[in-house]
Design a protein around this motif. Structure first.
Motif, PDB file in Angstrom:
ATOM      1  N   ILE A   1     158.740   7.044 -29.979  1.00  0.00           N
ATOM      2  CA  ILE A   1     157.721   6.038 -29.725  1.00  0.00           C
ATOM      3  C   ILE A   1     156.346   6.624 -30.000  1.00  0.00           C
ATOM      4  N   ASN A   2     155.494   5.793 -30.551  1.00  0.00           N
ATOM      5  CA  ASN A   2     154.126   6.183 -30.824  1.00  0.00           C
ATOM      6  C   ASN A   2     153.237   5.470 -29.818  1.00  0.00           C
ATOM      7  N   THR A   3     152.661   6.236 -28.907  1.00  0.00           N
ATOM      8  CA  THR A   3     151.912   5.612 -27.813  1.00  0.00           C
ATOM      9  C   THR A   3     150.600   5.037 -28.302  1.00  0.00           C
ATOM     10  N   LYS A   4     150.191   5.419 -29.489  1.00  0.00           N
ATOM     11  CA  LYS A   4     148.948   4.879 -30.018  1.00  0.00           C
ATOM     12  C   LYS A   4     149.186   3.512 -30.650  1.00  0.00           C
ATOM     13  N   SER A   5     150.174   3.430 -31.510  1.00  0.00           N
ATOM     14  CA  SER A   5     150.432   2.164 -32.182  1.00  0.00           C
ATOM     15  C   SER A   5     151.423   1.319 -31.396  1.00  0.00           C
ATOM     16  N   MET A   6     151.968   1.892 -30.314  1.00  0.00           N
ATOM     17  CA  MET A   6     152.957   1.203 -29.488  1.00  0.00           C
ATOM     18  C   MET A   6     154.146   0.744 -30.317  1.00  0.00           C
ATOM     19  N   SER A   7     154.538   1.589 -31.225  1.00  0.00           N
ATOM     20  CA  SER A   7     155.703   1.246 -32.034  1.00  0.00           C
ATOM     21  C   SER A   7     156.887   2.127 -31.653  1.00  0.00           C
ATOM     22  N   VAL A   8     158.043   1.592 -31.888  1.00  0.00           N
ATOM     23  CA  VAL A   8     159.266   2.252 -31.444  1.00  0.00           C
ATOM     24  C   VAL A   8     160.260   2.275 -32.587  1.00  0.00           C
ATOM     25  N   SER A   9     160.945   3.385 -32.744  1.00  0.00           N
ATOM     26  CA  SER A   9     162.005   3.411 -33.747  1.00  0.00           C
ATOM     27  C   SER A   9     163.226   4.133 -33.205  1.00  0.00           C
TER      28      SER A   9
ATOM     29  N   ASP B   1     162.614   0.653 -37.324  1.00  0.00           N
ATOM     30  CA  ASP B   1     161.739   0.085 -36.305  1.00  0.00           C
ATOM     31  C   ASP B   1     162.464  -0.907 -35.410  1.00  0.00           C
ATOM     32  N   VAL B   2     162.049  -0.909 -34.167  1.00  0.00           N
ATOM     33  CA  VAL B   2     162.574  -1.861 -33.197  1.00  0.00           C
ATOM     34  C   VAL B   2     161.373  -2.567 -32.598  1.00  0.00           C
ATOM     35  N   SER B   3     161.389  -3.877 -32.560  1.00  0.00           N
ATOM     36  CA  SER B   3     160.227  -4.565 -32.007  1.00  0.00           C
ATOM     37  C   SER B   3     160.487  -4.968 -30.566  1.00  0.00           C
ATOM     38  N   LEU B   4     159.568  -4.549 -29.715  1.00  0.00           N
ATOM     39  CA  LEU B   4     159.713  -4.800 -28.286  1.00  0.00           C
ATOM     40  C   LEU B   4     158.596  -5.700 -27.800  1.00  0.00           C
TER      41      LEU B   4
END
Lengths: 225, 225
Positions: free
Chosen positions: B134-142, B147-150
């Motif tokens: 997870i990237n806490t800056k872009s709030m993206s998760v893979s 990629d997984v969209s939450l």
DNA sequence: TAAAATGTTCAGGTTACGTTCAGATTAAAT
DNA sequence: ATTTAATCTGAACGTAACCTGAACATTTTA
């Protein structure tokens, strides 16, 4: 405390080093990004101070590279430009703090102290006894390196025994410490949980972790590894 | 992540709260030192932002009082005056950082992110755990590179668990850190979000990222790659 | 303003866990 | 050697705790 200072302005570098040494830090210096990165990976630092504008490799890249390599010591960024984008970029790259030049040396040391204080921190909450290891924070247990999953009460019992290695604990005492309210003392719960623990921790009874002292209670044997 | 914002300038307070909520923080506010101190002792915050010039009790005293009471969450000081003595006083009182008004909201959030990461021992804004990243800056998760969209709350929950890998977190604790004001604790929201996370991150249950510890809570399992 | 996405509640199914029980074993006492 | 009490051990059972799909409510987006 050992610091890494990466700064290409040699006058500033000298002043800061002097100031930091007055505060009892040990200071290594580098004057460009490449050697800064090299030093950072070679020695165990407690913190680093890195200028953003550096020859050969810029500060941001140095920080990113260090973080990629899993170095976690605190990093303070120095920036000459008063552009907030630069500061944000530094923090996003994995720095913990920044200072805008010019600054008062007291500010640097105050921030360093705060950061280092925070980065050290809690001792690991692990209790080991020979092949058994329990982590009181994650409530996890392992034997010979492989995880063992315990139920809530199984864990409570084991934790209590591990906290009192080599002490004999009666069923009454164990009951009192595992249950909040008083509990029917005619029950054989403790026997049952001891049984389950033995089965899970030591299925082939090759260790004999928990000893029975008839009429007195149970004892977690100490293993001198 | 739940924040406490203590600021008497109501316009600034509102703007900051809005900005912070855009960054997925849960924000409680106070407008004077007294109620700020009270709130800080009543709820489990992940960080606090405290203005120095406050009615009733000034910011420095609030920080000192919180630190005296053994609260260790990161604190950022806001100061209107551009005097470095004030900043140093704030840091010495136990603050971890400061910002001089006026500042760009991006600076505040960047520093907050860095501080919170650091406070749980995580230096880089990218947190990896086996196949999850997870990237806490872009709030993206893979997961496994894809990629997984939450949703917002799904992400908040996952981030909190990822910042506390291998620690057991009860439903109460999770609720407190994900919601701002107190929330109906009889609800089963956490169960539902855990369910949705499991489904999205690990549809075939081949990893078992999130472990249930009956009666205790949930735990993000550490993957030793 | 309608549709879509997200947040929240509900209700019924499932399971793990704590607890009890009863019979087998073992150690101590006589 | 016999008796007695303590402990061991496997199994059974009931109950919360948790799971899960779906409905309802609210916010966001188109």
């Amino acid at each position: 405390m050992r610091l890494l200072l990466v700064e290409d302005d040699l006058e500033l570098q000298g002043n800061l080093k002097k100031q930091l040494m007055l505060e009892n830090y040990s200071v290594d210096v580098a004057s460009d990004g490449e050697s800064g990165l090299f030093q950072g990976t070679e020695h165990p630092y407690d913190a680093a101070i890195i200028d953003i504008g550096l020859p050969i490799i810029d500060g941001i890249s140095v920080i990113k590279a260090l973080r990629d390599k899993q170095f976690t010591f605190p990093i303070i960024v120095l920036t000459a430009r008063d552009s907030w984008q630069d500061k944000v970029a530094g923090l996003d790259a994995g720095a913990d703090d920044y200072l805008t030049k010019p600054f008062h040396p007291e500010e640097l040391t105050a921030r360093l102290n705060a950061l280092i204080r925070r980065s050290v921190g809690q001792a690991s909450p692990v209790i080991e006894n020979g092949p058994i290891s329990i982590n009181t924070k994650s409530m996890s247990v392992s034997v010979d390196g492989s995880d063992v999953s315990l139920s809530s009460y199984e864990y409570k019992l084991l934790e209590y025994l591990m906290l009192h290695i080599n002490e004999v604990k009666s069923k009454t005492v164990l009951t009192e410490h595992i249950y909040d309210q008083d509990f029917d003392l005619d029950s054989n719960v403790i026997e049952v949980f001891i049984r389950r623990l033995r089965k899970k921790l030591d299925p082939e009874s090759k260790y004999g972790f928990i000893e029975t002292l008839r009429g007195q209670g149970y004892k977690m044997k100490a293993f001198t590894v």
